[in-house]
Design a protein around this motif. Structure first.
Motif, PDB file in Angstrom:
ATOM      1  N   ALA A 130       0.844  -1.193   0.000  1.00  0.00           N
ATOM      2  CA  ALA A 130       0.000   0.000   0.000  1.00  0.00           C
ATOM      3  C   ALA A 130       0.878   1.242   0.000  1.00  0.00           C
ATOM      4  O   ALA A 130       2.058   1.182   0.361  1.00  0.00           O
ATOM      5  N   PRO A 131       0.318   2.390  -0.399  1.00  0.00           N
ATOM      6  CA  PRO A 131       1.074   3.642  -0.314  1.00  0.00           C
ATOM      7  C   PRO A 131       1.444   3.962   1.123  1.00  0.00           C
ATOM      8  O   PRO A 131       0.731   3.614   2.059  1.00  0.00           O
ATOM      9  N   ASP A 132       2.573   4.627   1.288  1.00  0.00           N
ATOM     10  CA  ASP A 132       3.046   4.982   2.626  1.00  0.00           C
ATOM     11  C   ASP A 132       3.512   6.427   2.631  1.00  0.00           C
ATOM     12  O   ASP A 132       4.402   6.804   1.858  1.00  0.00           O
ATOM     13  N   GLY A 133       2.907   7.210   3.496  1.00  0.00           N
ATOM     14  CA  GLY A 133       3.375   8.575   3.691  1.00  0.00           C
ATOM     15  C   GLY A 133       3.297   9.397   2.421  1.00  0.00           C
ATOM     16  O   GLY A 133       2.313   9.376   1.683  1.00  0.00           O
ATOM     17  N   ALA A 134       4.346  10.162   2.161  1.00  0.00           N
ATOM     18  CA  ALA A 134       4.367  11.104   1.041  1.00  0.00           C
ATOM     19  C   ALA A 134       4.839  10.414  -0.231  1.00  0.00           C
ATOM     20  O   ALA A 134       5.944  10.647  -0.727  1.00  0.00           O
ATOM     21  N   GLY A 135       3.996   9.524  -0.756  1.00  0.00           N
ATOM     22  CA  GLY A 135       4.275   8.942  -2.063  1.00  0.00           C
ATOM     23  C   GLY A 135       5.037   7.644  -2.055  1.00  0.00           C
ATOM     24  O   GLY A 135       5.200   7.025  -3.103  1.00  0.00           O
ATOM     25  N   GLY A 136       5.545   7.206  -0.922  1.00  0.00           N
ATOM     26  CA  GLY A 136       6.307   5.977  -0.878  1.00  0.00           C
ATOM     27  C   GLY A 136       5.420   4.742  -0.873  1.00  0.00           C
ATOM     28  O   GLY A 136       4.209   4.806  -1.091  1.00  0.00           O
ATOM     29  N   THR A 137       6.035   3.591  -0.614  1.00  0.00           N
ATOM     30  CA  THR A 137       5.331   2.317  -0.609  1.00  0.00           C
ATOM     31  C   THR A 137       5.676   1.564   0.664  1.00  0.00           C
ATOM     32  O   THR A 137       6.816   1.604   1.125  1.00  0.00           O
ATOM     33  N   ARG A 138       4.689   0.861   1.202  1.00  0.00           N
ATOM     34  CA  ARG A 138       4.905   0.020   2.381  1.00  0.00           C
ATOM     35  C   ARG A 138       4.525  -1.420   2.027  1.00  0.00           C
ATOM     36  O   ARG A 138       3.414  -1.683   1.563  1.00  0.00           O
ATOM     37  N   VAL A 139       5.452  -2.327   2.266  1.00  0.00           N
ATOM     38  CA  VAL A 139       5.217  -3.757   2.111  1.00  0.00           C
ATOM     39  C   VAL A 139       5.133  -4.358   3.506  1.00  0.00           C
ATOM     40  O   VAL A 139       6.077  -4.233   4.298  1.00  0.00           O
ATOM     41  N   SER A 140       4.009  -5.004   3.806  1.00  0.00           N
ATOM     42  CA  SER A 140       3.796  -5.591   5.131  1.00  0.00           C
ATOM     43  C   SER A 140       3.508  -7.075   4.979  1.00  0.00           C
ATOM     44  O   SER A 140       2.646  -7.465   4.182  1.00  0.00           O
ATOM     45  N   LEU A 141       4.213  -7.875   5.747  1.00  0.00           N
ATOM     46  CA  LEU A 141       3.993  -9.316   5.780  1.00  0.00           C
ATOM     47  C   LEU A 141       3.593  -9.684   7.197  1.00  0.00           C
ATOM     48  O   LEU A 141       4.381  -9.533   8.134  1.00  0.00           O
ATOM     49  N   SER A 142       2.363 -10.154   7.357  1.00  0.00           N
ATOM     50  CA  SER A 142       1.838 -10.510   8.673  1.00  0.00           C
ATOM     51  C   SER A 142       1.814 -12.023   8.799  1.00  0.00           C
ATOM     52  O   SER A 142       1.110 -12.707   8.052  1.00  0.00           O
ATOM     53  N   VAL A 143       2.603 -12.545   9.754  1.00  0.00           N
ATOM     54  CA  VAL A 143       2.742 -13.983   9.946  1.00  0.00           C
ATOM     55  C   VAL A 143       1.989 -14.386  11.205  1.00  0.00           C
ATOM     56  O   VAL A 143       2.260 -13.840  12.284  1.00  0.00           O
ATOM     57  N   PRO A 144       1.039 -15.308  11.116  1.00  0.00           N
ATOM     58  CA  PRO A 144       0.340 -15.756  12.327  1.00  0.00           C
ATOM     59  C   PRO A 144       1.317 -16.333  13.333  1.00  0.00           C
ATOM     60  O   PRO A 144       2.252 -17.052  12.983  1.00  0.00           O
TER      61      PRO A 144
END
Length: 333
Positions: A298-312
């Motif tokens: 998803a977009p992050d802050g001022a134009g950047g990108t955030r990659v999130s990996l959620s592990v149970p």
């Protein structure tokens, strides 16, 4: 009720209502037809068609939802299911069969991806081992030979031999760096925190990125396969940032959330926009499926990108420093 009988019942209802109105309404038809009678007949036909269309729209709505899902479903985003209509019948059975087919396809996709990625990791280990043992030892022998030549060469040639020696040493360092990227030995020996620390430091050195690290001091104990997926996703995320994001600052974090461990990589680059997902991101999604994790971009802050990996996570917490020599907490390289 089957689709045939469903459509038949809807049409029968509309025609029955129209017949009842003709029987009980004080309406007569003259020969030739008068203008007022024609208006009434055309109006009744219009009402009948509208009612028929509305009832068919309601009756066939589950099929339209099924069509939309069939055109948009993605096996790398599991869990997309269509609730079936109440009762039994052709439409409900069709939707139930489609949901069962999706379940089988997702299982088979996960199984085949696991085999492919396992073979890929085995090949990485083999190549890394050959680079370290064969190429590395050969280049080390070349370095020793060049050192002896430099010591024995006359002064005019000594500088050139020294230059060749330095070039060989740099090539040996590059071979070792490639071997470490192919097979993260530090991950097996020292744990996830140390492996991510070494990975981010290496990227910061070779790309000029300013990387902020934030590792939770109480990460839970994770399975080896889970740690490998976290490491590979972080590696691919940093590689994508270095190649495409045009970023200057990166934040690499591993935090514990309620019931999960979350790896996040955020940058201040130009973002993904409407670009299609490439092989790198789809590879990350396939790895996430292997351990039942959720990958979000998803977009992050001022134009950047955030990659999130959620592990149970169902493990008990252990200090992260016990998994390696690296310090947990915030750090910038």
């Amino acid at each position: 009720m089957s689709l045939f009988w469903r459509i038949f019942a809807l049409n029968a209802l509309v025609l029955g209502l129209a017949t009842a109105l003709l029987l009980w309404a004080p309406v007569t038809v003259s020969v030739p037809v008068l203008l007022t009678e024609a208006v009434i007949l055309v109006g009744g036909l219009g009402v009948m068609l509208v009612a028929n269309a509305a009832l068919l729209r309601i009756g066939l709505a589950p099929l339209e939802r099924l069509t939309r899902l069939m055109t948009t479903v993605d096996l790398l985003r599991p869990g997309q299911r269509l609730p079936g209509p109440p009762g039994q019948g052709g439409v409900a059975e069709l939707i139930s069969t489609f949901n069962d087919m999706l379940e089988r396809l997702e299982t088979e996709r996960a199984t085949s991806s696991a085999r492919a990625l396992s073979a890929q990791e085995a090949e990485r280990r083999r190549i890394a081992q050959e680079l370290h043992d064969e190429v590395g030892q050969s280049m080390t022998a070349v370095l020793l030979t060049l050192k002896r030549l430099a010591d024995q060469s006359p002064e005019p040639l000594r500088a050139e031999v020294r230059q060749a020696q330095e070039t060989t040493r740099e090539s040996l360092d590059e071979v070792r760096r490639l071997a470490r990227r192919l097979r993260p030995g530090v991950l097996e020996d020292l744990g996830l925190v140390s492996a991510l620390t070494a990975l981010s430091s290496d990227f910061a050195t070779h790309t000029g990125l300013r990387i902020e690290r934030d590792f939770d001091p109480a990460l839970p104990a994770l399975a080896r396969e889970t740690e490998l997926v976290l490491y590979r996703v972080a590696q691919e995320g940093l590689t994508n940032i270095a190649r495409h994001a045009e970023a200057e600052n990166v934040r690499l974090a591993v935090r514990r959330a309620p019931g999960a461990v979350v790896l996040s990589i955020a940058d201040d680059g130009r973002g993904t926009g409407l670009a299609r997902e490439g092989a790198g991101i789809r590879g990350m999604r396939e790895r996430a499926l292997l351990i039942g994790a959720t990958l979000d971009i998803a977009p992050d802050g001022a134009g950047g990108t955030r990659v999130s990996l959620s592990v149970p996570d169902g493990s008990a917490p252990v200090p992260a420093v016990s998994a390696g020599t690296a310090r947990a907490g915030k750090e910038v390289v």
